[in-house]
Design a protein around this motif. Sequence first.
Motif, short mmCIF file in Angstrom:
data_model
loop_
_atom_site.label_atom_id
_atom_site.label_comp_id
_atom_site.label_asym_id
_atom_site.label_seq_id
_atom_site.Cartn_x
_atom_site.Cartn_y
_atom_site.Cartn_z
N LEU A 162 0.87 -1.17 0.00
CA LEU A 162 0.00 0.00 0.00
C LEU A 162 0.91 1.22 0.00
CD1 LEU A 162 -2.75 1.53 0.34
CD2 LEU A 162 -2.22 1.59 2.78
N VAL A 163 0.79 2.06 -1.03
CA VAL A 163 1.53 3.32 -1.08
C VAL A 163 0.53 4.42 -0.76
CG1 VAL A 163 3.23 4.62 -2.39
CG2 VAL A 163 2.66 2.30 -3.08
N TYR A 164 0.68 5.04 0.40
CA TYR A 164 -0.28 6.04 0.89
C TYR A 164 0.35 7.43 0.80
CZ TYR A 164 -2.57 8.75 4.63
OH TYR A 164 -3.18 9.74 5.38
N ALA A 165 -0.32 8.31 0.07
CA ALA A 165 0.15 9.69 -0.07
C ALA A 165 -0.37 10.53 1.10
CB ALA A 165 -0.33 10.28 -1.39
N VAL A 166 0.51 10.82 2.03
CA VAL A 166 0.15 11.66 3.17
C VAL A 166 0.02 13.12 2.73
CG1 VAL A 166 0.82 12.40 5.49
CG2 VAL A 166 1.33 10.07 4.72
N ALA A 167 0.93 13.54 1.85
CA ALA A 167 0.92 14.90 1.31
C ALA A 167 1.46 14.85 -0.11
CB ALA A 167 1.76 15.84 2.17
N GLY A 168 0.95 15.72 -0.97
CA GLY A 168 1.41 15.79 -2.34
C GLY A 168 0.63 14.87 -3.26
N LEU A 169 1.16 14.65 -4.44
CA LEU A 169 0.49 13.85 -5.46
C LEU A 169 1.50 12.94 -6.14
CD1 LEU A 169 -2.01 13.36 -7.46
CD2 LEU A 169 -0.87 15.06 -8.92
N ALA A 184 -3.04 13.38 -2.03
CA ALA A 184 -3.02 13.26 -0.57
C ALA A 184 -4.36 12.74 -0.07
CB ALA A 184 -2.71 14.62 0.05
N GLY A 185 -4.29 11.80 0.87
CA GLY A 185 -5.51 11.22 1.43
C GLY A 185 -5.97 9.97 0.73
N SER A 186 -5.17 9.48 -0.23
CA SER A 186 -5.52 8.24 -0.91
C SER A 186 -4.28 7.38 -1.05
CB SER A 186 -6.17 8.51 -2.26
OG SER A 186 -5.32 9.27 -3.09
N GLY A 187 -4.48 6.13 -1.43
CA GLY A 187 -3.36 5.21 -1.54
C GLY A 187 -3.58 4.26 -2.70
N LEU A 188 -2.50 3.63 -3.12
CA LEU A 188 -2.56 2.64 -4.20
C LEU A 188 -2.15 1.29 -3.65
CD1 LEU A 188 -2.94 2.05 -7.24
CD2 LEU A 188 -0.50 2.52 -7.52
N ILE A 189 -2.99 0.29 -3.88
CA ILE A 189 -2.68 -1.09 -3.52
C ILE A 189 -2.06 -1.77 -4.74
CG2 ILE A 189 -3.66 -3.34 -2.94
CD1 ILE A 189 -5.77 -1.86 -1.27
N VAL A 190 -0.86 -2.32 -4.56
CA VAL A 190 -0.16 -3.02 -5.64
C VAL A 190 0.13 -4.44 -5.16
CG1 VAL A 190 1.80 -3.03 -7.21
CG2 VAL A 190 0.92 -0.85 -6.35
N PRO A 191 -0.50 -5.44 -5.75
CA PRO A 191 -0.25 -6.82 -5.31
C PRO A 191 1.19 -7.26 -5.55
CG PRO A 191 -2.27 -6.67 -6.62
CD PRO A 191 -1.55 -5.36 -6.77
N MET A 200 -5.55 -7.27 -0.50
CA MET A 200 -4.49 -6.64 -1.29
C MET A 200 -4.26 -7.36 -2.62
SD MET A 200 -3.43 -4.40 1.04
CE MET A 200 -1.80 -3.87 0.55
N ALA A 201 -5.09 -8.31 -2.95
CA ALA A 201 -4.83 -9.17 -4.10
C ALA A 201 -5.17 -8.53 -5.43
CB ALA A 201 -5.60 -10.48 -3.95
N GLU A 202 -5.77 -7.34 -5.42
CA GLU A 202 -6.17 -6.66 -6.65
C GLU A 202 -5.62 -5.24 -6.66
OE1 GLU A 202 -10.34 -5.01 -8.59
OE2 GLU A 202 -10.38 -6.80 -7.31
N CYS A 203 -5.10 -4.81 -7.80
CA CYS A 203 -4.56 -3.46 -7.91
C CYS A 203 -5.71 -2.46 -7.93
CB CYS A 203 -3.74 -3.35 -9.20
SG CYS A 203 -2.69 -1.90 -9.26
N ARG A 204 -5.69 -1.52 -6.97
CA ARG A 204 -6.75 -0.51 -6.91
C ARG A 204 -6.30 0.67 -6.08
NH1 ARG A 204 -10.35 -1.51 -2.18
NH2 ARG A 204 -9.37 -3.14 -0.92
N ALA A 205 -6.90 1.82 -6.36
CA ALA A 205 -6.65 3.02 -5.56
C ALA A 205 -7.78 3.17 -4.56
CB ALA A 205 -6.56 4.25 -6.45
N VAL A 206 -7.43 3.51 -3.33
CA VAL A 206 -8.43 3.61 -2.26
C VAL A 206 -8.32 4.96 -1.56
CG1 VAL A 206 -8.51 1.12 -1.85
CG2 VAL A 206 -6.87 2.51 -0.59
N LEU A 207 -9.43 5.38 -0.99
CA LEU A 207 -9.42 6.56 -0.14
C LEU A 207 -9.01 6.13 1.26
CD1 LEU A 207 -12.78 8.22 -1.31
CD2 LEU A 207 -10.45 8.71 -2.08
N VAL A 208 -8.05 6.83 1.84
CA VAL A 208 -7.57 6.52 3.19
C VAL A 208 -8.28 7.46 4.15
CG1 VAL A 208 -5.55 6.36 4.69
CG2 VAL A 208 -5.36 5.72 2.28
N GLU A 209 -9.32 6.94 4.77
CA GLU A 209 -10.15 7.75 5.66
C GLU A 209 -9.45 7.90 7.02
OE1 GLU A 209 -13.88 5.61 5.10
OE2 GLU A 209 -14.50 7.20 3.71
N PRO A 210 -9.94 8.84 7.87
CA PRO A 210 -9.18 9.20 9.08
C PRO A 210 -8.79 8.04 9.98
CG PRO A 210 -10.89 10.83 8.66
CD PRO A 210 -11.09 9.75 7.64
#
Length: 255
Positions: free
Chosen positions: A48-55, A69-76, A106-116
């Motif tokens: 999981l690559v989570y962008a805390v700040a930036g793009l 920022a506020g979202s992450g990418l899941i890469v299997p 984590m078995a599928e590549c997808r972008a997710v919103l990382v909620e609080p």
Amino acid sequence: MGQNPEITARGWSSADAVQELPHGVVTYARSYPDGYISAWHDHPRHQLVYAVAGLMTAEAGGTSWAVPAGSGLIVPAGVLHEIRMAGEVQLQSLYIDPAEAGADAMAECRAVLVEPLLAGLIAALCGMNNPWPLPPRAHHLSRLILIELGAAPESPLSLPYPGDARLRRVCDALMDSPGSMRTIDHWAALAGMSRRSFTRRFQQETGLSLGAWRDRLRCQIALRAKARGARMEQVAQRLGYASRQSLLAMMQRVV
């Protein structure tokens, strides 16, 4: 506005080293400058690559992703991917053993919103800096993170790239001229297809209408430009919008 020179990642990094640790879930956090490229690579663990700040923008699994920022990418595990930083980016990464309970999220590549809640759990686990032997708190944080990842809503900023060469020709042309106002009939003709066959095939291959795909493309371009400090009036003009407000309205609708 000029862009910083791009910097390509080379050789082994501590991100590779932490994956050798015995933990089921390991963390790695750092900041990257504008233009940094983590060139094509894969990992033995899910990430999981989570962008805390930036793009960051990424290519993985035949899809282009914008990860603000506020979202992450899941890469299997084993999936080749490339990540580029737009503006200064602060990342927190998790590397998860595929055999770990709950890792099926984590078995599928997808972008997710990382909620609080999930953001707080990731920050807490990163703050522990991979202790070993694994204390109970780290174990429970890892369990909760995997549960929350399984429930995380998907980000609307993926841009699937079709497999059909005729449709790729259209997508490539739109990438070259994202502000083009040409009609569906023009793009169907470029693909050598009837309008009906083109629209049906495009929906089948990407899960999106051509208009929705083009909006996501423009949104990704605008997000990258904004992260690098570009004037949104100029970005709007380049993307075919009459005003900054029109562009922002589209971005709000997509995001």
